[in-house]
Design a protein around this motif. Structure first.
Motif, PDB file in Angstrom:
ATOM      1  N   SER A 242      -3.100  12.191  -0.144  1.00  0.00           N
ATOM      2  CA  SER A 242      -2.270  12.424  -1.329  1.00  0.00           C
ATOM      3  C   SER A 242      -1.283  13.550  -1.054  1.00  0.00           C
ATOM      4  CB  SER A 242      -3.130  12.787  -2.541  1.00  0.00           C
ATOM      5  OG  SER A 242      -3.686  14.087  -2.392  1.00  0.00           O
ATOM      6  N   GLN A 243      -0.185  13.593  -1.823  1.00  0.00           N
ATOM      7  CA  GLN A 243       0.809  14.652  -1.676  1.00  0.00           C
ATOM      8  C   GLN A 243       0.195  16.025  -1.926  1.00  0.00           C
ATOM      9  OE1 GLN A 243       3.766  12.253  -4.330  1.00  0.00           O
ATOM     10  NE2 GLN A 243       4.938  13.930  -3.456  1.00  0.00           N
ATOM     11  N   ALA A 244      -0.653  16.115  -2.937  1.00  0.00           N
ATOM     12  CA  ALA A 244      -1.215  17.413  -3.325  1.00  0.00           C
ATOM     13  C   ALA A 244      -2.000  18.045  -2.187  1.00  0.00           C
ATOM     14  CB  ALA A 244      -2.102  17.244  -4.553  1.00  0.00           C
ATOM     15  N   GLN A 245      -2.636  17.230  -1.349  1.00  0.00           N
ATOM     16  CA  GLN A 245      -3.441  17.768  -0.256  1.00  0.00           C
ATOM     17  C   GLN A 245      -2.598  18.553   0.747  1.00  0.00           C
ATOM     18  OE1 GLN A 245      -5.449  13.897   0.705  1.00  0.00           O
ATOM     19  NE2 GLN A 245      -7.177  15.275   1.125  1.00  0.00           N
ATOM     20  N   VAL A 246      -1.344  18.150   0.921  1.00  0.00           N
ATOM     21  CA  VAL A 246      -0.489  18.838   1.891  1.00  0.00           C
ATOM     22  C   VAL A 246      -0.301  20.290   1.472  1.00  0.00           C
ATOM     23  CG1 VAL A 246       1.770  18.883   3.016  1.00  0.00           C
ATOM     24  CG2 VAL A 246       0.690  16.680   2.460  1.00  0.00           C
ATOM     25  N   ALA A 247       0.088  20.512   0.212  1.00  0.00           N
ATOM     26  CA  ALA A 247       0.279  21.874  -0.292  1.00  0.00           C
ATOM     27  C   ALA A 247      -1.033  22.655  -0.265  1.00  0.00           C
ATOM     28  CB  ALA A 247       0.839  21.834  -1.709  1.00  0.00           C
ATOM     29  N   GLN A 248      -2.138  22.003  -0.590  1.00  0.00           N
ATOM     30  CA  GLN A 248      -3.430  22.680  -0.588  1.00  0.00           C
ATOM     31  C   GLN A 248      -3.778  23.215   0.800  1.00  0.00           C
ATOM     32  OE1 GLN A 248      -6.061  19.655  -2.081  1.00  0.00           O
ATOM     33  NE2 GLN A 248      -5.343  19.846  -4.201  1.00  0.00           N
ATOM     34  N   GLN A 249      -3.522  22.428   1.813  1.00  0.00           N
ATOM     35  CA  GLN A 249      -3.842  22.848   3.180  1.00  0.00           C
ATOM     36  C   GLN A 249      -2.898  23.954   3.664  1.00  0.00           C
ATOM     37  OE1 GLN A 249      -6.469  21.965   5.128  1.00  0.00           O
ATOM     38  NE2 GLN A 249      -7.185  20.909   3.289  1.00  0.00           N
ATOM     39  N   VAL A 250      -1.619  23.851   3.306  1.00  0.00           N
ATOM     40  CA  VAL A 250      -0.645  24.859   3.752  1.00  0.00           C
ATOM     41  C   VAL A 250      -0.928  26.204   3.095  1.00  0.00           C
ATOM     42  CG1 VAL A 250       1.792  25.542   3.684  1.00  0.00           C
ATOM     43  CG2 VAL A 250       1.158  23.192   4.308  1.00  0.00           C
TER      44      VAL A 250
ATOM     45  N   GLY B 120       0.826  -1.212   0.000  1.00  0.00           N
ATOM     46  CA  GLY B 120       0.000   0.000   0.000  1.00  0.00           C
ATOM     47  C   GLY B 120       0.854   1.252   0.000  1.00  0.00           C
ATOM     48  N   THR B 121       0.214   2.430   0.149  1.00  0.00           N
ATOM     49  CA  THR B 121       0.944   3.702   0.150  1.00  0.00           C
ATOM     50  C   THR B 121       0.473   4.607   1.282  1.00  0.00           C
ATOM     51  OG1 THR B 121      -0.644   4.727  -1.363  1.00  0.00           O
ATOM     52  CG2 THR B 121       1.286   3.675  -2.345  1.00  0.00           C
ATOM     53  N   GLU B 122       1.329   5.564   1.667  1.00  0.00           N
ATOM     54  CA  GLU B 122       0.988   6.606   2.638  1.00  0.00           C
ATOM     55  C   GLU B 122       1.812   7.849   2.329  1.00  0.00           C
ATOM     56  OE1 GLU B 122       1.951   4.638   6.292  1.00  0.00           O
ATOM     57  OE2 GLU B 122       4.065   5.234   6.223  1.00  0.00           O
ATOM     58  N   VAL B 123       1.336   9.011   2.791  1.00  0.00           N
ATOM     59  CA  VAL B 123       2.022  10.288   2.545  1.00  0.00           C
ATOM     60  C   VAL B 123       2.959  10.574   3.721  1.00  0.00           C
ATOM     61  CG1 VAL B 123       1.741  12.757   2.116  1.00  0.00           C
ATOM     62  CG2 VAL B 123       0.058  11.132   1.226  1.00  0.00           C
ATOM     63  N   VAL B 124       4.196  10.927   3.407  1.00  0.00           N
ATOM     64  CA  VAL B 124       5.198  11.166   4.445  1.00  0.00           C
ATOM     65  C   VAL B 124       5.970  12.453   4.159  1.00  0.00           C
ATOM     66  CG1 VAL B 124       5.543   8.714   4.895  1.00  0.00           C
ATOM     67  CG2 VAL B 124       6.975   9.865   3.203  1.00  0.00           C
ATOM     68  N   VAL B 125       6.736  12.876   5.144  1.00  0.00           N
ATOM     69  CA  VAL B 125       7.707  13.948   4.939  1.00  0.00           C
ATOM     70  C   VAL B 125       8.903  13.321   4.228  1.00  0.00           C
ATOM     71  CG1 VAL B 125       9.225  15.632   6.038  1.00  0.00           C
ATOM     72  CG2 VAL B 125       6.964  15.174   7.014  1.00  0.00           C
ATOM     73  N   SER B 126       9.135  13.733   2.982  1.00  0.00           N
ATOM     74  CA  SER B 126      10.238  13.180   2.210  1.00  0.00           C
ATOM     75  C   SER B 126      11.547  13.900   2.516  1.00  0.00           C
ATOM     76  CB  SER B 126       9.928  13.277   0.719  1.00  0.00           C
ATOM     77  OG  SER B 126      11.003  12.796  -0.057  1.00  0.00           O
ATOM     78  N   SER B 127      11.472  15.226   2.685  1.00  0.00           N
ATOM     79  CA  SER B 127      12.671  16.015   2.973  1.00  0.00           C
ATOM     80  C   SER B 127      12.286  17.250   3.779  1.00  0.00           C
ATOM     81  CB  SER B 127      13.374  16.442   1.680  1.00  0.00           C
ATOM     82  OG  SER B 127      12.517  17.232   0.883  1.00  0.00           O
TER      83      SER B 127
ATOM     84  N   PRO C 118       6.747  16.846   0.660  1.00  0.00           N
ATOM     85  CA  PRO C 118       5.956  15.641   0.920  1.00  0.00           C
ATOM     86  C   PRO C 118       6.244  14.572  -0.123  1.00  0.00           C
ATOM     87  CG  PRO C 118       4.565  17.321  -0.071  1.00  0.00           C
ATOM     88  CD  PRO C 118       5.918  17.949   0.132  1.00  0.00           C
ATOM     89  N   GLY C 119       6.135  13.340   0.266  1.00  0.00           N
ATOM     90  CA  GLY C 119       6.360  12.241  -0.658  1.00  0.00           C
ATOM     91  C   GLY C 119       5.433  11.090  -0.332  1.00  0.00           C
ATOM     92  N   VAL C 120       5.523  10.066  -1.122  1.00  0.00           N
ATOM     93  CA  VAL C 120       4.699   8.874  -0.909  1.00  0.00           C
ATOM     94  C   VAL C 120       5.620   7.708  -0.542  1.00  0.00           C
ATOM     95  CG1 VAL C 120       3.151   7.208  -1.980  1.00  0.00           C
ATOM     96  CG2 VAL C 120       2.898   9.645  -2.478  1.00  0.00           C
ATOM     97  N   THR C 121       5.292   7.067   0.542  1.00  0.00           N
ATOM     98  CA  THR C 121       6.000   5.845   0.907  1.00  0.00           C
ATOM     99  C   THR C 121       4.987   4.714   0.930  1.00  0.00           C
ATOM    100  OG1 THR C 121       7.549   4.873   2.489  1.00  0.00           O
ATOM    101  CG2 THR C 121       5.711   6.146   3.401  1.00  0.00           C
ATOM    102  N   HIS C 122       5.431   3.561   1.292  1.00  0.00           N
ATOM    103  CA  HIS C 122       4.574   2.387   1.164  1.00  0.00           C
ATOM    104  C   HIS C 122       4.222   1.773   2.514  1.00  0.00           C
ATOM    105  CE1 HIS C 122       6.638   2.835  -2.743  1.00  0.00           C
ATOM    106  NE2 HIS C 122       5.485   2.438  -3.235  1.00  0.00           N
TER     107      HIS C 122
END
Length: 360
Positions: free
Chosen positions: A174-182, A140-147, A233-237
Protein backbone atom coordinates in the motif's frame (compact mmCIF):
# COMPACT_ATOMS: atom_id res chain seq x y z
CA UNK A 1 17.60 71.29 -44.08
CA UNK A 2 14.00 72.45 -44.51
CA UNK A 3 11.84 71.88 -41.44
CA UNK A 4 9.48 69.51 -43.29
CA UNK A 5 12.36 67.30 -44.51
CA UNK A 6 13.90 67.23 -41.03
CA UNK A 7 10.59 66.16 -39.51
CA UNK A 8 10.17 63.36 -42.07
CA UNK A 9 13.73 62.19 -41.46
CA UNK A 10 13.22 62.16 -37.71
CA UNK A 11 9.96 60.24 -38.08
CA UNK A 12 11.61 57.74 -40.41
CA UNK A 13 14.51 57.19 -38.02
CA UNK A 14 12.08 56.77 -35.12
CA UNK A 15 10.07 54.21 -37.09
CA UNK A 16 13.25 52.28 -37.94
CA UNK A 17 14.25 52.36 -34.28
CA UNK A 18 10.83 51.05 -33.21
CA UNK A 19 10.97 48.27 -35.80
CA UNK A 20 14.45 47.25 -34.63
CA UNK A 21 13.28 47.29 -31.01
CA UNK A 22 10.27 45.12 -31.81
CA UNK A 23 12.54 42.58 -33.51
CA UNK A 24 15.00 42.50 -30.61
CA UNK A 25 12.52 42.82 -27.73
CA UNK A 26 11.76 39.46 -26.08
CA UNK A 27 8.35 38.90 -24.56
CA UNK A 28 7.13 36.23 -22.08
CA UNK A 29 5.04 34.08 -24.40
CA UNK A 30 5.13 30.48 -25.60
CA UNK A 31 4.22 29.34 -29.09
CA UNK A 32 2.27 26.17 -29.88
CA UNK A 33 1.91 24.57 -33.30
CA UNK A 34 0.46 21.34 -34.73
CA UNK A 35 2.57 18.33 -33.79
CA UNK A 36 2.86 14.79 -35.18
CA UNK A 37 -0.07 12.40 -35.05
CA UNK A 38 0.33 8.66 -34.43
CA UNK A 39 -1.99 5.86 -35.45
CA UNK A 40 -2.50 3.76 -32.31
CA UNK A 41 -3.37 0.85 -34.62
CA UNK A 42 -0.14 1.22 -36.60
CA UNK A 43 3.60 1.02 -36.13
CA UNK A 44 6.07 3.52 -34.75
CA UNK A 45 7.87 5.84 -37.15
CA UNK A 46 11.28 4.55 -38.19
CA UNK A 47 10.56 0.89 -37.42
CA UNK A 48 8.11 -1.96 -37.50
CA UNK A 49 7.30 -2.00 -33.78
CA UNK A 50 3.57 -1.56 -33.12
CA UNK A 51 2.48 1.54 -31.19
CA UNK A 52 0.37 -0.83 -29.08
CA UNK A 53 1.86 -4.31 -28.67
CA UNK A 54 -0.21 -6.96 -26.87
CA UNK A 55 1.19 -10.35 -25.90
CA UNK A 56 -0.35 -13.15 -23.87
CA UNK A 57 -3.90 -12.61 -25.15
CA UNK A 58 -5.63 -13.17 -28.47
CA UNK A 59 -5.63 -10.15 -30.76
CA UNK A 60 -7.53 -9.46 -33.98
CA UNK A 61 -6.79 -7.72 -37.29
CA UNK A 62 -7.43 -3.97 -37.39
CA UNK A 63 -7.73 -1.41 -40.16
CA UNK A 64 -8.09 2.32 -40.60
CA UNK A 65 -6.84 4.93 -38.15
CA UNK A 66 -7.33 5.83 -34.51
CA UNK A 67 -4.82 8.65 -34.36
CA UNK A 68 -3.67 10.38 -31.20
CA UNK A 69 -2.64 14.00 -31.77
CA UNK A 70 0.09 16.18 -30.31
CA UNK A 71 1.14 19.81 -30.03
CA UNK A 72 4.65 21.15 -30.48
CA UNK A 73 5.65 23.69 -27.83
CA UNK A 74 8.66 26.01 -27.71
CA UNK A 75 11.12 25.38 -24.86
CA UNK A 76 11.10 26.91 -21.39
CA UNK A 77 14.10 29.13 -22.16
CA UNK A 78 12.78 30.36 -25.50
CA UNK A 79 11.25 33.80 -25.58
CA UNK A 80 9.93 35.04 -28.93
CA UNK A 81 10.33 38.56 -30.19
CA UNK A 82 7.41 40.95 -30.19
CA UNK A 83 7.24 40.66 -33.98
CA UNK A 84 7.12 36.86 -33.79
CA UNK A 85 4.25 37.02 -31.29
CA UNK A 86 2.25 39.44 -33.44
CA UNK A 87 2.79 37.21 -36.48
CA UNK A 88 1.71 34.21 -34.42
CA UNK A 89 -1.49 35.95 -33.38
CA UNK A 90 -2.31 36.53 -37.04
CA UNK A 91 -1.68 32.91 -38.09
CA UNK A 92 -4.22 30.11 -37.81
CA UNK A 93 -1.59 27.39 -37.31
CA UNK A 94 0.20 28.99 -34.34
CA UNK A 95 -1.19 29.49 -30.85
CA UNK A 96 0.50 32.12 -28.66
CA UNK A 97 -0.10 31.86 -24.91
CA UNK A 98 1.50 33.45 -21.83
CA UNK A 99 4.68 31.60 -20.87
CA UNK A 100 3.45 30.81 -17.35
CA UNK A 101 0.43 28.98 -18.79
CA UNK A 102 2.78 26.26 -20.03
CA UNK A 103 5.82 26.59 -17.77
CA UNK A 104 5.16 27.52 -14.13
CA UNK A 105 7.58 30.11 -12.79
CA UNK A 106 11.10 28.71 -12.53
CA UNK A 107 10.37 25.41 -14.31
CA UNK A 108 13.21 24.23 -16.55
CA UNK A 109 13.00 22.21 -19.77
CA UNK A 110 14.27 19.17 -17.87
CA UNK A 111 11.60 19.53 -15.19
CA UNK A 112 8.91 20.03 -17.83
CA UNK A 113 10.05 16.90 -19.67
CA UNK A 114 10.03 14.92 -16.43
CA UNK A 115 6.51 16.10 -15.63
CA UNK A 116 5.33 15.25 -19.15
CA UNK A 117 6.90 11.79 -18.91
CA UNK A 118 5.16 11.16 -15.59
CA UNK A 119 1.81 12.30 -16.98
CA UNK A 120 2.30 10.12 -20.06
CA UNK A 121 3.09 7.05 -17.92
CA UNK A 122 -0.01 7.70 -15.81
CA UNK A 123 -2.08 8.16 -18.97
CA UNK A 124 -0.88 4.82 -20.34
CA UNK A 125 -1.89 3.09 -17.12
CA UNK A 126 -5.35 4.67 -17.08
CA UNK A 127 -5.84 3.87 -20.77
CA UNK A 128 -5.11 0.19 -20.19
CA UNK A 129 -7.30 0.09 -17.07
CA UNK A 130 -10.24 1.81 -18.77
CA UNK A 131 -9.99 -0.43 -21.83
CA UNK A 132 -9.84 -3.71 -19.90
CA UNK A 133 -12.56 -2.60 -17.49
CA UNK A 134 -14.79 -1.79 -20.49
CA UNK A 135 -14.16 -5.34 -21.73
CA UNK A 136 -14.78 -6.93 -18.31
CA UNK A 137 -11.18 -8.13 -17.90
CA UNK A 138 -9.95 -8.08 -14.24
CA UNK A 139 -7.29 -5.50 -13.30
CA UNK A 140 -4.96 -5.65 -10.23
CA UNK A 141 -2.90 -2.97 -8.45
CA UNK A 142 0.71 -2.30 -7.38
CA UNK A 143 2.56 0.53 -5.58
CA UNK A 144 4.87 2.64 -7.75
CA UNK A 145 6.87 5.84 -7.73
CA UNK A 146 4.32 8.34 -9.02
CA UNK A 147 6.58 11.41 -9.00
CA UNK A 148 10.13 12.42 -8.09
CA UNK A 149 10.82 15.85 -6.54
CA UNK A 150 13.34 17.81 -8.63
CA UNK A 151 16.51 18.33 -6.61
CA UNK A 152 15.31 15.89 -3.92
CA UNK A 153 17.20 12.90 -2.47
CA UNK A 154 15.73 10.42 -4.97
CA UNK A 155 16.35 12.40 -8.16
CA UNK A 156 18.36 10.26 -10.56
CA UNK A 157 17.93 7.18 -8.35
CA UNK A 158 14.23 6.43 -8.44
CA UNK A 159 12.06 7.16 -11.45
CA UNK A 160 8.37 7.62 -12.18
CA UNK A 161 6.82 4.24 -12.92
CA UNK A 162 9.29 2.17 -10.85
CA UNK A 163 7.40 -0.47 -8.87
CA UNK A 164 8.21 -0.34 -5.15
CA UNK A 165 8.61 -3.99 -4.16
CA UNK A 166 10.02 -3.42 -0.66
CA UNK A 167 11.43 -0.71 1.63
CA UNK A 168 14.15 -1.77 4.05
CA UNK A 169 13.26 -5.37 3.23
CA UNK A 170 9.57 -4.96 4.16
CA UNK A 171 7.24 -5.95 1.29
CA UNK A 172 5.06 -3.04 0.14
CA UNK A 173 1.38 -3.53 -0.59
CA UNK A 174 0.00 0.00 0.00
CA UNK A 175 1.05 3.64 -0.45
CA UNK A 176 0.88 4.29 3.29
CA UNK A 177 3.54 1.65 3.98
CA UNK A 178 6.13 3.61 2.01
CA UNK A 179 5.84 6.68 4.25
CA UNK A 180 5.73 4.49 7.36
CA UNK A 181 9.03 2.83 6.48
CA UNK A 182 10.76 6.09 5.50
CA UNK A 183 9.71 8.00 8.63
CA UNK A 184 11.17 5.30 10.86
CA UNK A 185 14.49 6.94 9.98
CA UNK A 186 16.03 10.25 10.91
CA UNK A 187 17.11 12.80 8.29
CA UNK A 188 20.52 11.85 6.95
CA UNK A 189 20.01 8.12 7.37
CA UNK A 190 19.79 5.71 4.43
CA UNK A 191 16.66 3.93 3.23
CA UNK A 192 16.94 0.94 0.91
CA UNK A 193 14.31 0.56 -1.81
CA UNK A 194 13.82 -2.63 -3.76
CA UNK A 195 12.27 -1.66 -7.08
CA UNK A 196 11.29 -3.17 -10.39
CA UNK A 197 12.31 -0.48 -12.91
CA UNK A 198 9.61 1.03 -15.09
CA UNK A 199 9.27 -0.96 -18.31
CA UNK A 200 10.08 -4.33 -16.77
CA UNK A 201 7.40 -7.02 -16.81
CA UNK A 202 5.37 -6.82 -13.61
CA UNK A 203 2.84 -9.44 -14.75
CA UNK A 204 5.39 -12.26 -14.53
CA UNK A 205 8.29 -10.44 -12.81
CA UNK A 206 11.82 -11.79 -12.97
CA UNK A 207 13.61 -11.34 -9.62
CA UNK A 208 16.78 -10.66 -11.58
CA UNK A 209 15.17 -7.44 -12.89
CA UNK A 210 14.74 -6.07 -9.37
CA UNK A 211 17.38 -3.69 -8.05
CA UNK A 212 18.19 -2.20 -4.67
CA UNK A 213 18.52 1.57 -4.46
CA UNK A 214 19.94 3.38 -1.43
CA UNK A 215 18.55 6.86 -0.78
CA UNK A 216 19.82 9.23 1.91
CA UNK A 217 16.88 10.91 3.61
CA UNK A 218 16.51 14.67 3.98
CA UNK A 219 14.60 16.79 6.50
CA UNK A 220 11.07 17.81 5.57
CA UNK A 221 10.48 21.52 4.94
CA UNK A 222 7.71 21.61 7.55
CA UNK A 223 8.22 21.78 11.31
CA UNK A 224 7.91 18.04 11.95
CA UNK A 225 11.57 17.21 11.42
CA UNK A 226 10.56 13.96 9.75
CA UNK A 227 12.70 12.21 7.15
CA UNK A 228 11.73 12.33 3.49
CA UNK A 229 13.12 10.86 0.27
CA UNK A 230 11.43 13.22 -2.22
CA UNK A 231 9.03 10.89 -3.99
CA UNK A 232 5.29 10.64 -4.29
CA UNK A 233 4.15 7.01 -4.09
CA UNK A 234 1.10 6.05 -6.10
CA UNK A 235 -0.93 3.06 -7.15
CA UNK A 236 -0.81 1.67 -10.64
CA UNK A 237 -2.43 -1.39 -12.08
CA UNK A 238 -1.42 -4.89 -13.09
CA UNK A 239 -2.90 -6.76 -15.99
CA UNK A 240 -3.31 -10.45 -16.80
CA UNK A 241 -1.30 -10.03 -19.99
CA UNK A 242 1.26 -7.60 -21.38
CA UNK A 243 0.28 -4.34 -23.09
CA UNK A 244 3.19 -2.21 -24.28
CA UNK A 245 2.63 1.33 -25.55
CA UNK A 246 5.78 2.50 -27.24
CA UNK A 247 6.24 6.05 -28.46
CA UNK A 248 9.38 8.17 -28.19
CA UNK A 249 9.50 11.87 -27.36
CA UNK A 250 5.79 12.10 -26.54
CA UNK A 251 4.56 13.36 -23.19
CA UNK A 252 1.50 14.54 -21.32
CA UNK A 253 -1.84 12.89 -20.55
CA UNK A 254 -3.93 13.77 -23.61
CA UNK A 255 -3.57 10.50 -25.57
CA UNK A 256 -5.45 8.42 -23.01
CA UNK A 257 -8.74 8.12 -24.91
CA UNK A 258 -7.13 7.09 -28.20
CA UNK A 259 -4.87 4.54 -26.50
CA UNK A 260 -7.92 2.95 -24.85
CA UNK A 261 -9.70 2.71 -28.19
CA UNK A 262 -6.62 1.22 -29.85
CA UNK A 263 -6.33 -1.44 -27.13
CA UNK A 264 -10.03 -2.36 -27.38
CA UNK A 265 -9.83 -2.55 -31.18
CA UNK A 266 -6.97 -5.05 -30.99
CA UNK A 267 -8.65 -7.17 -28.32
CA UNK A 268 -12.06 -7.51 -30.00
CA UNK A 269 -13.08 -9.19 -33.28
CA UNK A 270 -15.04 -6.13 -34.45
CA UNK A 271 -12.98 -3.81 -36.67
CA UNK A 272 -13.94 -0.61 -34.82
CA UNK A 273 -13.17 1.92 -37.56
CA UNK A 274 -14.31 -0.09 -40.56
CA UNK A 275 -11.26 1.34 -42.35
CA UNK A 276 -12.17 4.98 -41.66
CA UNK A 277 -9.71 7.67 -40.51
CA UNK A 278 -10.61 8.78 -36.98
CA UNK A 279 -8.41 11.00 -34.81
CA UNK A 280 -8.97 12.48 -31.39
CA UNK A 281 -7.69 13.56 -28.02
CA UNK A 282 -8.68 13.57 -24.36
CA UNK A 283 -7.46 12.34 -21.02
CA UNK A 284 -8.98 9.14 -19.68
CA UNK A 285 -9.73 8.12 -16.11
CA UNK A 286 -9.64 4.56 -14.81
CA UNK A 287 -13.42 4.40 -15.05
CA UNK A 288 -13.51 5.71 -18.63
CA UNK A 289 -14.34 9.41 -18.20
CA UNK A 290 -12.85 11.66 -20.90
CA UNK A 291 -11.26 14.92 -19.75
CA UNK A 292 -10.25 18.17 -21.50
CA UNK A 293 -6.80 18.98 -22.88
CA UNK A 294 -4.85 22.03 -24.05
CA UNK A 295 -4.03 23.15 -27.59
CA UNK A 296 -7.18 21.68 -29.16
CA UNK A 297 -7.09 24.02 -32.17
CA UNK A 298 -3.56 22.90 -33.08
CA UNK A 299 -4.54 19.24 -32.74
CA UNK A 300 -7.46 19.72 -35.11
CA UNK A 301 -5.10 21.12 -37.75
CA UNK A 302 -2.64 18.26 -37.24
CA UNK A 303 -5.39 15.67 -37.59
CA UNK A 304 -6.91 17.17 -40.74
CA UNK A 305 -3.49 17.64 -42.36
CA UNK A 306 -2.85 13.93 -41.79
CA UNK A 307 -6.16 13.00 -43.45
CA UNK A 308 -8.61 12.54 -40.57
CA UNK A 309 -12.33 12.76 -41.34
CA UNK A 310 -13.63 12.50 -37.75
CA UNK A 311 -12.25 13.90 -34.52
CA UNK A 312 -13.25 12.75 -31.04
CA UNK A 313 -13.44 15.90 -28.95
CA UNK A 314 -13.75 16.05 -25.13
CA UNK A 315 -17.06 17.70 -24.25
CA UNK A 316 -15.29 20.43 -22.25
CA UNK A 317 -13.21 21.38 -25.32
CA UNK A 318 -16.18 21.49 -27.69
CA UNK A 319 -16.85 25.23 -27.67
CA UNK A 320 -13.22 26.11 -28.48
CA UNK A 321 -12.94 23.33 -31.05
CA UNK A 322 -16.14 24.34 -32.84
CA UNK A 323 -14.73 27.79 -33.50
CA UNK A 324 -11.50 26.41 -34.97
CA UNK A 325 -12.56 23.41 -37.06
CA UNK A 326 -10.68 22.88 -40.34
CA UNK A 327 -12.82 22.27 -43.40
CA UNK A 328 -13.64 18.62 -43.95
CA UNK A 329 -13.22 17.52 -40.31
CA UNK A 330 -16.29 16.32 -38.38
CA UNK A 331 -16.15 16.89 -34.62
CA UNK A 332 -17.76 14.23 -32.43
CA UNK A 333 -18.38 15.14 -28.78
CA UNK A 334 -17.47 12.48 -26.20
CA UNK A 335 -17.84 12.39 -22.43
CA UNK A 336 -16.81 8.79 -21.87
CA UNK A 337 -15.02 5.87 -23.47
CA UNK A 338 -18.43 4.26 -23.99
CA UNK A 339 -19.51 7.37 -25.95
CA UNK A 340 -16.52 6.98 -28.26
CA UNK A 341 -17.24 3.30 -28.85
CA UNK A 342 -20.86 4.07 -29.68
CA UNK A 343 -19.71 6.81 -32.06
CA UNK A 344 -17.41 4.32 -33.80
CA UNK A 345 -20.43 2.12 -34.46
CA UNK A 346 -21.94 5.05 -36.38
CA UNK A 347 -18.72 5.87 -38.22
CA UNK A 348 -18.20 2.23 -39.20
CA UNK A 349 -21.77 1.85 -40.49
CA UNK A 350 -21.94 5.27 -42.11
CA UNK A 351 -24.83 6.30 -39.79
CA UNK A 352 -23.24 9.53 -38.60
CA UNK A 353 -26.14 11.98 -38.80
CA UNK A 354 -27.23 11.41 -35.20
CA UNK A 355 -23.73 11.52 -33.66
CA UNK A 356 -23.29 14.30 -31.08
CA UNK A 357 -21.47 17.32 -32.50
CA UNK A 358 -19.70 20.27 -30.95
CA UNK A 359 -21.24 23.72 -30.99
CA UNK A 360 -19.82 27.14 -30.10
Amino acid sequence: MPRRSATMLAATLMLIALLCASVLMKVPYTEMSPGPTYNTLGVQDGGGQPVIDITGHQTYPVSGHLNMTTVQVTGAKYQPSLVSVVVGWLRDDVLVVPHENVYPEGQTDQQAQQQNAEEFASSEDSAKTAALTQLGIPVGTEVVVSSVVAGGPSEGKLHAGDQIVAVNGTPITSQAQVAQQVTKHKPGETVEFTVLPHGKDSVTPNPADEKKVAVTTAKAADDTGRAIVGIGPGVTHTYPFKIDIGLQDVGGPSAGLMFSLGIIDKLTPTDLTGGKFVAGTGTISDDGKVGPIGGISMKLIAARDKGAEYFFTPADNCAEAAGNTPSGLRLIKVNTLADALKALDGVRSGQTAALPSCSK
